[in-house]
Write a protein that holds these residues in place. Structure first.
Motif, PDB file in Angstrom:
ATOM      1  N   SER A 104       0.855  -1.181   0.000  1.00  0.00           N
ATOM      2  CA  SER A 104       0.000   0.000   0.000  1.00  0.00           C
ATOM      3  C   SER A 104       0.894   1.236   0.000  1.00  0.00           C
ATOM      4  O   SER A 104       2.062   1.184   0.396  1.00  0.00           O
ATOM      5  CB  SER A 104      -0.900  -0.005   1.233  1.00  0.00           C
ATOM      6  N   GLU A 105       0.314   2.355  -0.425  1.00  0.00           N
ATOM      7  CA  GLU A 105       1.068   3.608  -0.475  1.00  0.00           C
ATOM      8  C   GLU A 105       1.625   3.957   0.912  1.00  0.00           C
ATOM      9  O   GLU A 105       2.760   4.399   1.050  1.00  0.00           O
ATOM     10  CB  GLU A 105       0.131   4.715  -0.976  1.00  0.00           C
ATOM     11  N   VAL A 106       0.788   3.720   1.934  1.00  0.00           N
ATOM     12  CA  VAL A 106       1.197   4.058   3.309  1.00  0.00           C
ATOM     13  C   VAL A 106       2.381   3.189   3.744  1.00  0.00           C
ATOM     14  O   VAL A 106       3.325   3.673   4.365  1.00  0.00           O
ATOM     15  CB  VAL A 106       0.000   3.904   4.276  1.00  0.00           C
ATOM     16  N   HIS A 162       5.583   4.176   1.710  1.00  0.00           N
ATOM     17  CA  HIS A 162       6.144   5.455   2.146  1.00  0.00           C
ATOM     18  C   HIS A 162       6.918   5.228   3.451  1.00  0.00           C
ATOM     19  O   HIS A 162       6.358   4.800   4.435  1.00  0.00           O
ATOM     20  CB  HIS A 162       5.015   6.467   2.359  1.00  0.00           C
ATOM     21  N   ARG A 175      15.073  12.895  17.244  1.00  0.00           N
ATOM     22  CA  ARG A 175      13.645  13.140  17.064  1.00  0.00           C
ATOM     23  C   ARG A 175      13.230  13.126  15.596  1.00  0.00           C
ATOM     24  O   ARG A 175      12.068  12.948  15.275  1.00  0.00           O
ATOM     25  CB  ARG A 175      13.233  14.462  17.728  1.00  0.00           C
ATOM     26  N   LYS A 176      14.191  13.277  14.695  1.00  0.00           N
ATOM     27  CA  LYS A 176      13.868  13.278  13.265  1.00  0.00           C
ATOM     28  C   LYS A 176      13.805  11.875  12.655  1.00  0.00           C
ATOM     29  O   LYS A 176      13.559  11.721  11.458  1.00  0.00           O
ATOM     30  CB  LYS A 176      14.903  14.108  12.491  1.00  0.00           C
ATOM     31  N   LEU A 177      14.058  10.864  13.470  1.00  0.00           N
ATOM     32  CA  LEU A 177      14.094   9.497  12.922  1.00  0.00           C
ATOM     33  C   LEU A 177      12.716   9.000  12.502  1.00  0.00           C
ATOM     34  O   LEU A 177      12.592   8.187  11.589  1.00  0.00           O
ATOM     35  CB  LEU A 177      14.706   8.535  13.938  1.00  0.00           C
ATOM     36  N   GLY A 178      11.679   9.457  13.211  1.00  0.00           N
ATOM     37  CA  GLY A 178      10.327   9.036  12.835  1.00  0.00           C
ATOM     38  C   GLY A 178       9.974   7.663  13.356  1.00  0.00           C
ATOM     39  O   GLY A 178      10.728   7.053  14.128  1.00  0.00           O
ATOM     40  N   SER A 179       8.832   7.162  12.934  1.00  0.00           N
ATOM     41  CA  SER A 179       8.271   5.943  13.536  1.00  0.00           C
ATOM     42  C   SER A 179       8.640   4.667  12.788  1.00  0.00           C
ATOM     43  O   SER A 179       8.389   3.576  13.257  1.00  0.00           O
ATOM     44  CB  SER A 179       6.746   6.042  13.579  1.00  0.00           C
ATOM     45  N   ARG A 180       9.249   4.793  11.616  1.00  0.00           N
ATOM     46  CA  ARG A 180       9.385   3.605  10.773  1.00  0.00           C
ATOM     47  C   ARG A 180      10.768   2.951  10.844  1.00  0.00           C
ATOM     48  O   ARG A 180      11.053   2.018  10.079  1.00  0.00           O
ATOM     49  CB  ARG A 180       9.066   3.965   9.315  1.00  0.00           C
TER      50      ARG A 180
END
Lengths: 418, 85
Positions: free
Chosen positions: A60-62, A65, A126-131
């Motif tokens: 999926s696009e999500v 990404h 903090r810029k690493l994000g959740s993924r």
């Protein structure tokens, strides 16, 4: 039963391209200008011609990404292709409680880890994000695959160095055999980036004399073999209980008769980096016993055979385990002559190669074997190592891989006879 | 920058995180990210990072916690843009 296959290999992405490459002895090894810049001894690597954006067809696009990891990308492609090849569809909305997954790698994704190190050291975590975490986990590839395919049975990530792929296939087979699952998606993946490559290069175990002729660099069993060439990729299979496969009219490509995995315990001739001969011989003997076959039944050995000093020891171990020598030694090939050594992915990619040889009844050539090592030819006749494709009946194949930590795995495959 | 302009900009930021393009298209101040746009709660941090980059601001953890719907998000972005001047 093997009912589906997918592959991302240095010499072919997708089954048709890979089949064509192994039938025609096409090398997937390339000169790496970056490795020259980094002053590596070996500057050749097996890199799949992989278009990362192609994953949009599967995800999926999500999900797509934020996915960065090549290792996970290879695994998704191989696993989804195997699943579709076995007659399934993606996003069917079901939980397949009867189907599990064993998928493994050596290292999750060094490129993802590098990003974490850089941002944390720059005080910008903090810029690493959740993924990021899901792509750093050893179980990252397994997690992506099982979510994509909706697999609800046992889900396991295995790791046993270069034996990972063969061991994972064997584990999947055993779960089905013991009635714990009806189907298992099995395979392995590896992404060798410059950090992993550099670490192997430092061990002086890589081929350094063929940087100008990369396709010649991986030379298993040759007199000029001077080390292995790392490669990246992934292989995946759908394994299936016979009755389950028949009930859904699945196409059966081949059958697993049995196998064995053990360790030489780093005793005797064994160490962290080389196998204990006693363990290897016992592993091969146990595999034959578990498969219910005799040494004379073996039509083909798909060896580990990496193009190091260990090739001679491996051939001697096969000869001792099978008690077949000279002209009686089985036909033997090493896919590594074309794709290099894909570490944890080696077993699964080479097993896809084995299934294709059984399905299409041929034995792929050993490329770069113009100068066979006389010490190896003293154990087995030179004719045992074809340098051109041989079209013949291939009924039973013994596949083995041996890994750091003195771990061994051997799986016996057979043509499916209804 | 007007609230309407930021709302439109937010749609671009949110696009890769929602499969419900219709709900995104008709987004207004009351649209909740998790409930209405079906965005995975873990992705809220990614949305904040992307919004920071788009508007060249920094959204601290306390401000981020206040964001539930598009209106909250626009409030925080406007506030942070004002602080910067």
């Amino acid at each position: 039963m093997v009912t589906g296959m997918g592959v991302v290999a240095p010499n072919g992405v997708g089954i048709p391209a890979f089949l064509n490459a192994i039938q025609n002895g096409v090398s997937g090894l390339k000169f790496m200008p970056l490795y020259e810049e980094l002053h590596f001894n070996c500057q050749v690597c097996g890199v799949p011609d992989f278009d990362f954006s192609h994953l949009k067809d599967y995800l999926s696009e999500v999900t797509f990404h934020g996915l960065k990891g090549s290792a996970i990308g290879y695994a998704i492609k191989a696993a989804a292709d195997a699943w579709i090849d076995a007659g399934n569809t993606l996003y069917d909305g079901k939980i397949h409680w009867e189907t599990g997954c064993v998928f493994g790698s050596s290292i999750a994704d060094p490129a993802a880890m590098k990003r974490v190190i850089a941002l944390v050291d720059a005080k910008q975590s903090r810029k690493l994000g959740s993924r990021v975490v899901e792509q750093l986990m050893n179980s990252g590839s397994t997690a992506y695959i099982t979510g994509l395919l909706g697999l609800g049975n046992r889900i396991i990530t295995n790791s046993s160095a270069c034996a990972t792929g063969s061991q994972g296939v064997l584990m999947g087979y055993e779960y089905i055999k013991h009635g714990m699952a009806k189907r298992m998606l099995v395979g392995s993946n590896e992404f060798v980036d410059n950090y992993i490559f550099g670490a192997f290069d430092a061990m002086r175990v890589l081929a350094r004399k063929f940087n100008q002729t990369p396709e010649k660099a991986s030379r298993p069993m040759s007199a000029t073999a001077c080390g292995f060439v790392p490669g990246s990729g992934s292989g995946a299979l759908v394994l299936e209980d016979l009755d389950y496969a028949l009930a859904r009219n699945a196409v059966i490509y081949a059958e697993i008769l049995g196998g064995a995995t053990n360790s030489g315990a780093q005793q005797g001739t064994g160490s962290m980096t080389s196998p204990n001969t006693e363990g290897v011989i016992q592993c091969i003997s146990d595999a034959l016993h578990n498969a219910g076959i005799e040494p004379k039944d073996i039509d083909l050995i798909s060896g580990h055979l990496t193009a190091t000093m260990a090739d001679k020891i491996e051939i001697e171990n096969w000869a001792a385990a099978l008690n077949r020598r000279g002209e009686d030694f089985p036909l033997t090939n090493s896919l590594k002559s074309m794709i290099g050594h894909c570490l944890s992915a080696a077993g699964s990619i080479e097993i896809v190669g084995v299934i294709l040889q059984i399905l299409h009844q041929f034995i792929h050539p050993n490329i770069n074997l113009e100068d066979p090592n006389p010490e190896i030819m003293a154990i087995a006749d030179a004719k045992s190592f074809p340098v051109k494709r041989v079209d013949k009946n291939v009924n039973i194949v013994a596949k083995a891989n041996f890994g750091f930590g003195d771990v061994n795995a051997c799986v016996i495959f057979s043509k499916y006879k209804r | 920058m007007s609230r309407q302009e930021i709302l439109e900009g937010l749609k671009t930021v949110l696009a890769p995180y929602t499969m419900d393009k219709e709900a995104l298209h008709s987004m207004n101040d009351e649209t909740e990210f998790i409930k209405d746009l079906k965005i995975n709660s873990a992705n809220l941090v990614d949305i904040i990072i992307d919004a920071e980059e788009r508007y060249d601001i920094e959204i601290d953890a306390d401000s981020a916690e206040k964001i539930h719907n598009a209106g909250d998000c626009i409030d925080v972005i406007l506030e942070k843009m004002k602080e910067k001047i």
